[in-house]
Design a protein around this motif. Structure first.
Motif, PDB file in Angstrom:
ATOM      1  N   LEU A  26       0.995  -1.249   0.090  1.00 47.57           N
ATOM      2  CA  LEU A  26       0.555   0.172  -0.422  1.00 47.57           C
ATOM      3  C   LEU A  26       0.978   1.281  -0.221  1.00 47.57           C
ATOM      4  CD1 LEU A  26      -3.382   0.901   0.209  1.00 47.57           C
ATOM      5  CD2 LEU A  26      -2.592   0.807   2.659  1.00 47.57           C
ATOM      6  N   LEU A  27       2.323   1.157   0.445  1.00 49.51           N
ATOM      7  CA  LEU A  27       2.521   2.362   0.881  1.00 49.51           C
ATOM      8  C   LEU A  27       3.577   3.176  -0.920  1.00 49.51           C
ATOM      9  CD1 LEU A  27       4.476   4.692   2.378  1.00 49.51           C
ATOM     10  CD2 LEU A  27       6.385   2.810   2.082  1.00 49.51           C
ATOM     11  N   TRP A  28       4.141   2.011  -1.791  1.00 50.02           N
ATOM     12  CA  TRP A  28       4.236   2.074  -2.748  1.00 50.02           C
ATOM     13  C   TRP A  28       2.919   2.690  -3.566  1.00 50.02           C
ATOM     14  CZ3 TRP A  28       9.037   1.619  -3.535  1.00 50.02           C
ATOM     15  CH2 TRP A  28       9.469   1.263  -2.281  1.00 50.02           C
ATOM     16  N   ILE A  29       1.784   2.909  -3.109  1.00 52.52           N
ATOM     17  CA  ILE A  29       0.912   3.277  -4.762  1.00 52.52           C
ATOM     18  C   ILE A  29       0.137   5.165  -4.633  1.00 52.52           C
ATOM     19  CG2 ILE A  29      -0.745   0.909  -4.285  1.00 52.52           C
ATOM     20  CD1 ILE A  29      -2.856   2.804  -2.632  1.00 52.52           C
ATOM     21  N   PHE A  30       1.542   5.740  -3.088  1.00 50.17           N
ATOM     22  CA  PHE A  30       1.324   6.955  -2.669  1.00 50.17           C
ATOM     23  C   PHE A  30       2.870   7.624  -3.659  1.00 50.17           C
ATOM     24  CE2 PHE A  30      -0.929   5.417   0.035  1.00 50.17           C
ATOM     25  CZ  PHE A  30      -2.142   5.526   0.232  1.00 50.17           C
ATOM     26  N   ASP A  31       2.356   8.720  -4.285  1.00 54.07           N
ATOM     27  CA  ASP A  31       4.069   9.558  -5.024  1.00 54.07           C
ATOM     28  C   ASP A  31       3.873  10.267  -3.833  1.00 54.07           C
ATOM     29  OD1 ASP A  31       4.896  12.456  -4.990  1.00 54.07           O
ATOM     30  OD2 ASP A  31       4.531  12.066  -7.063  1.00 54.07           O
ATOM     31  N   ASP A  32       5.522   9.561  -3.715  1.00 56.20           N
ATOM     32  CA  ASP A  32       7.017   9.470  -1.912  1.00 56.20           C
ATOM     33  C   ASP A  32       6.587  11.296  -1.684  1.00 56.20           C
ATOM     34  OD1 ASP A  32       8.086   7.667  -0.372  1.00 56.20           O
ATOM     35  OD2 ASP A  32       9.917   9.681  -0.898  1.00 56.20           O
ATOM     36  N   THR A  33       6.956  11.903  -2.765  1.00 55.18           N
ATOM     37  CA  THR A  33       7.134  13.268  -2.687  1.00 55.18           C
ATOM     38  C   THR A  33       6.291  13.614  -1.958  1.00 55.18           C
ATOM     39  OG1 THR A  33       8.843  13.294  -4.739  1.00 55.18           O
ATOM     40  CG2 THR A  33       7.843  14.692  -3.600  1.00 55.18           C
ATOM     41  N   GLU A  34       5.398  13.547  -2.533  1.00 49.12           N
ATOM     42  CA  GLU A  34       4.231  14.170  -2.105  1.00 49.12           C
ATOM     43  C   GLU A  34       3.741  13.737  -0.234  1.00 49.12           C
ATOM     44  OE1 GLU A  34       2.110  17.163  -3.239  1.00 49.12           O
ATOM     45  OE2 GLU A  34       3.663  16.873  -4.684  1.00 49.12           O
ATOM     46  N   GLU A  35       3.689  11.856  -0.464  1.00 51.38           N
ATOM     47  CA  GLU A  35       3.576  12.294   0.456  1.00 51.38           C
ATOM     48  C   GLU A  35       4.810  12.935   2.270  1.00 51.38           C
ATOM     49  OE1 GLU A  35       3.488   9.509   4.357  1.00 51.38           O
ATOM     50  OE2 GLU A  35       5.357   9.509   3.454  1.00 51.38           O
ATOM     51  N   ARG A  36       5.398  12.901   1.402  1.00 48.61           N
ATOM     52  CA  ARG A  36       6.948  13.201   2.780  1.00 48.61           C
ATOM     53  C   ARG A  36       6.984  14.963   2.984  1.00 48.61           C
ATOM     54  NH1 ARG A  36      11.340  10.382   3.794  1.00 48.61           N
ATOM     55  NH2 ARG A  36      11.366   8.183   2.146  1.00 48.61           N
ATOM     56  N   LYS A  37       5.202  15.640   2.264  1.00 48.48           N
ATOM     57  CA  LYS A  37       5.063  16.624   2.368  1.00 48.48           C
ATOM     58  C   LYS A  37       3.029  16.529   3.112  1.00 48.48           C
ATOM     59  CE  LYS A  37       6.887  18.876  -1.931  1.00 48.48           C
ATOM     60  NZ  LYS A  37       6.168  19.403  -3.095  1.00 48.48           N
ATOM     61  N   GLY A  38       3.123  15.691   3.793  1.00 43.78           N
ATOM     62  CA  GLY A  38       1.600  15.393   4.350  1.00 43.78           C
ATOM     63  C   GLY A  38       0.585  15.402   3.459  1.00 43.78           C
ATOM     64  N   VAL A  39       0.452  15.217   1.836  1.00 43.31           N
ATOM     65  CA  VAL A  39      -0.334  14.929   1.504  1.00 43.31           C
ATOM     66  C   VAL A  39      -0.612  13.013   0.787  1.00 43.31           C
ATOM     67  CG1 VAL A  39      -0.908  15.550  -1.164  1.00 43.31           C
ATOM     68  CG2 VAL A  39      -0.144  17.480   0.441  1.00 43.31           C
ATOM     69  N   LEU A  40      -1.786  12.606   0.838  1.00 42.17           N
ATOM     70  CA  LEU A  40      -1.577  10.999   0.104  1.00 42.17           C
ATOM     71  C   LEU A  40      -2.156  11.200  -0.683  1.00 42.17           C
ATOM     72  CD1 LEU A  40      -2.253   9.561   3.166  1.00 42.17           C
ATOM     73  CD2 LEU A  40      -0.638   9.450   2.429  1.00 42.17           C
ATOM     74  N   ASP A  41      -1.280  11.273  -1.980  1.00 42.35           N
ATOM     75  CA  ASP A  41      -1.892  11.013  -3.623  1.00 42.35           C
ATOM     76  C   ASP A  41      -1.869   9.972  -3.756  1.00 42.35           C
ATOM     77  OD1 ASP A  41      -2.319  12.451  -6.656  1.00 42.35           O
ATOM     78  OD2 ASP A  41      -0.104  12.636  -6.687  1.00 42.35           O
ATOM     79  N   VAL A  42      -2.267   9.440  -3.954  1.00 41.06           N
ATOM     80  CA  VAL A  42      -2.941   7.939  -4.855  1.00 41.06           C
ATOM     81  C   VAL A  42      -2.101   8.177  -6.312  1.00 41.06           C
ATOM     82  CG1 VAL A  42      -3.849   5.614  -5.521  1.00 41.06           C
ATOM     83  CG2 VAL A  42      -4.729   6.818  -3.183  1.00 41.06           C
ATOM     84  N   LYS A  43      -0.884   7.522  -6.635  1.00 44.56           N
ATOM     85  CA  LYS A  43      -0.547   7.560  -8.225  1.00 44.56           C
ATOM     86  C   LYS A  43      -0.358   6.333  -8.472  1.00 44.56           C
ATOM     87  CE  LYS A  43       2.770  10.727 -10.122  1.00 44.56           C
ATOM     88  NZ  LYS A  43       3.223  11.900  -9.977  1.00 44.56           N
ATOM     89  N   HIS A  44       0.696   5.343  -7.968  1.00 43.32           N
ATOM     90  CA  HIS A  44       1.336   4.094  -8.965  1.00 43.32           C
ATOM     91  C   HIS A  44       0.970   2.933  -8.249  1.00 43.32           C
ATOM     92  CE1 HIS A  44       4.402   7.189  -8.971  1.00 43.32           C
ATOM     93  NE2 HIS A  44       4.756   7.162  -7.677  1.00 43.32           N
TER      94      HIS A  44
END
Length: 260
Positions: free
Chosen positions: A165-183
């Motif tokens: 599940l961790l991999w589906i989010f954009d890593d750069t955005e997640e580290r900014k606090g935004v969960l953006d489903v991308k992958h």
């Protein structure tokens, strides 16, 4: 591209940079381990339950698989085990060698790929400790099969890996606090990059990582001849936004069994 060499060089570089997973344990930790007060992790924060291990490690042959860095292997050696640690990174293994020399421990280091354990004979080890690392191989199934081959009957495999599940989010955005489903999963680091950035990424000497399905992580162990007898979850210790919603690391305890 030789992913194995890429990741070997990248982990050597991480040692130079002082990455968390290259930082060896202290002499105080080793001294406590010699007295029986020991614990290890195979994920990020949470310790492996002690009841996943036999009451005593004295004389048991343990393979620390893709586990360099001077962390798990020296602790287990201090607790009395006969420890071999293998890793793709020479500098990671040098961390284990440094701790062994510093604290008077005996352990063996072997540089190699976790998918190919041909340096080791069949049914040699009692326990394999395999912290989060199979994200650095394209196919995890050979890792499970090789682990089963070198383990004795009823031997233990204690492994950590990433919840896909961790991999589906954009890593750069997640580290900014935004969960953006991308992958999607399965996938790799290179799949997430624009084509014109792939070669630059490779030349930057960074790791190539692979998002594996839970089926490959769990059923893959079962298909290799393991029965899963323990399961825990872990996270980044509250340092990442996703920790508020779900655990993104898994550890399993498995026993090699013969099923007729």
């Amino acid at each position: 591209m030789d992913t194995t060499q890429q990741n070997s060089d990248a982990w050597d570089q991480k040692v130079e940079e002082g990455s968390r997973y290259t930082q060896s344990v202290s002499s105080d930790v080793i001294n406590k381990s010699k007295l029986g007060e020991w614990e290890i992790t195979v994920t990020t924060e949470r310790s492996v339950p002690r009841n996943w291990f036999p009451n005593s490690l004295k004389g048991l042959k343990i393979l620390c698989l893709a586990s360099g860095g001077g962390q798990q292997a020296p602790i287990l050696a201090a607790a009395g085990a006969d420890v071999t640690v293998t890793d793709i990174s020479k500098k990671q293994l040098e961390q284990d060698e440094m701790v062994a020399k510093r604290d008077g421990l005996v352990l063996k280091t072997v540089q190699g790929d976790m998918s190919d354990l041909s340096d080791f004979t069949d049914e040699y080890f009692d326990i394999i400790v395999h912290p989060v690392s199979n994200l650095f191989v394209k196919d995890v199934n050979p890792v499970w099969k090789e682990a089963a081959r070198v383990l004795k009957e009823k031997g233990l495999l204690i492994s950590g890996f990433t919840n896909p599940l961790l991999w589906i989010f954009d890593d750069t955005e997640e580290r900014k606090g935004v969960l953006d489903v991308k992958h999607s999963v399965p996938s790799s680091t290179l799949d997430y990059l624009p084509k014109d950035q792939v070669q630059d990424y490779i030349h930057s000497n960074q790791t190539i990582e692979y998002a594996h399905t839970l089926e490959d992580q769990i059923q893959g162990q079962i298909d290799a001849g393991f029965a899963i007898t323990g399961f825990i979850e872990d996270d980044f210790g509250g340092t990442r936004i996703i920790d508020k919603y779900i655990k993104t690391f898994i550890a399993t305890r498995s026993i090699k069994v013969k099923i007729d």
